[in-house]
Each structure stands twice: as structure tokens, then as C-alpha cells.
Design an enzyme around this catalytic site. Structure first.
Site: not given
Length: 215
Positions: A10, A192-194
Site C-alpha cells: 500500500k 517509498n517506505r521512507l
């Protein structure tokens, strides 16, 4: 049985959490986030939180409870003191609370110590509850093995008759806890999961150390 969930992904891109926007006291940020989620993401049960305790068997255990009040001092919820969580807290008051508001892509993790609130505060909240909830607190020996659902319903019916037209007293083994935080981490999902992670650690009674953590 096996199912590969590797493709469950997601994107997170609704908000950001920057240090320049962070207040000195984490309770102020908690209140801001809580109000935003409560206003804009009505599908969430905003005050539902997970509480983790270390049980008498040495294992951690999580369960959902409802936050009923928060102040600069901490977070208050109510339960049966003789329940599994109550016995765990009596042995080890170090607990962890967490909120996950998926609509806002936000999570808050709180480490702290739980302690019972004053009896008059528990009395006041109990009196404000619907009669059905008051009776439920009397009926349930929370976490104990019961014979059947029918036995539970029968006990409720008996108490309804017993207290018809009468005030229902708060059980001595039911009341509130306040969790006084020593660490609060705010997590905001980002692309970007950052993700943004900001942690507050209590240094003394008044000051918090603020750090940005790597995602």
C-alpha cells in the site's frame, strides 16, 4: 496451508511529519493527531488502542481497549482489576500502548507505567456509563473460564431484576488505570517506505528529548 503475501503493498503519501512542525510536548502532538483522525477519518474508532502487558506466564500479550481520557499526565482506560491484564499490571506496570489509524497512515507507540487512578474518579466514570455496561461489569469475571454463554445471560437477567429501579454500585475490582508515558513515538507513512518517525523520550518531569529515527 500457505499463502504468499509478498505482493500486499500500500502506498503511503497523505501527510508528512517534519521536526519543524513538532511541539516540545508530545501530548500536544497526540491531541492534534487525535482530533484530525476523529474529524476526517470517521471510519476509525479513534480511541481504540492496543495495550501490551507482560503476563504472569512471561509472555507479552496485546489486546484492544478504549482510551477514555488523556491529559498532560497520561492516558486513562478502564477495566476489571482481576482480569488477565490487571494481574499482569500488578506484577509489572511497564506497558506499551499503540494507536494505528490506517486512514491517516499514522501510528503512535507509547511506553509507560500503569497505575490505578483515584477511586472517586473511577466512581464518576462508572456512574456515567449506560446501565447495561454497568451491569456487564458486575456480571463478568473478566478472563475467567465460564460454563456457557447461557450462564452469563442468566446472571445478567438476575442482576437486572435485582437492581431494577436502583443505583448500580461500581464493583471494587473495576476501575481505571492511567499510563504515564516515558517514551512516545509518532510514525507517519511516507512514499517509498521512507516513513517519518519522531521519538520523544522523557528526561525529567518537564522536558522531552526529541529525535528523528530512521525508518
Amino acid at each position: 496451508m500457505e499463502k504468499d503475501l509478498g505482493n500486499y503493498r500500500k502506498p503511503y503519501e497523505k501527510y508528512e511529519l517534519l521536526l519543524k512542525d513538532v511541539p516540545e510536548n508530545p501530548m500536544e502532538l497526540f491531541q492534534k493527531w487525535f482530533h484530525e483522525v476523529d474529524k476526517f477519518f470517521i471510519e476509525n474508532e479513534t480511541n481504540a488502542m492496543t495495550i501490551s502487558t507482560i503476563g504472569l506466564d512471561g509472555f507479552p500479550k496485546n489486546r484492544i481497549v478504549l482510551l477514555k481520557r488523556y491529559t498532560y499526565e497520561g492516558f486513562i482506560f478502564y477495566t476489571n482489576y482481576d482480569s488477565e491484564k490487571g494481574k499482569a499490571i500488578a506484577q509489572n506496570p511497564n506497558v506499551c500502548l499503540s494507536f494505528f489509524w490506517h486512514g491517516a497512515e499514522r501510528q503512535i507507540i507509547i511506553k509507560g507505567q500503569a497505575e490505578k487512578i483515584a477511586e472517586n474518579l473511577s466512581d464518576g466514570y462508572f456512574e456515567s456509563r449506560p446501565r447495561g455496561s454497568q451491569l456487564g461489569a458486575l456480571v463478568s469475571n473478566q478472563s475467567q473460564i465460564i460454563e456457557s454463554r447461557d450462564a452469563l445471560e442468566k446472571k445478567l437477567s438476575e442482576l437486572e431484576n435485582e437492581f431494577e429501579g436502583k443505583e448500580i454500585p461500581r464493583p471494587a475490582n473495576w476501575g481505571g488505570y492511567i499510563v504515564k508515558p516515558v517514551e512516545i513515538e509518532f510514525w507517519q507513512g511516507r512514499p517509498n517506505r521512507l516513513h517519518d518517525r519522531v521519538r520523544f523520550r522523557l528526561q525529567n518531569d518537564y522536558n522531552w528529548k526529541i529525535d528523528r529515527l530512521s525508518p
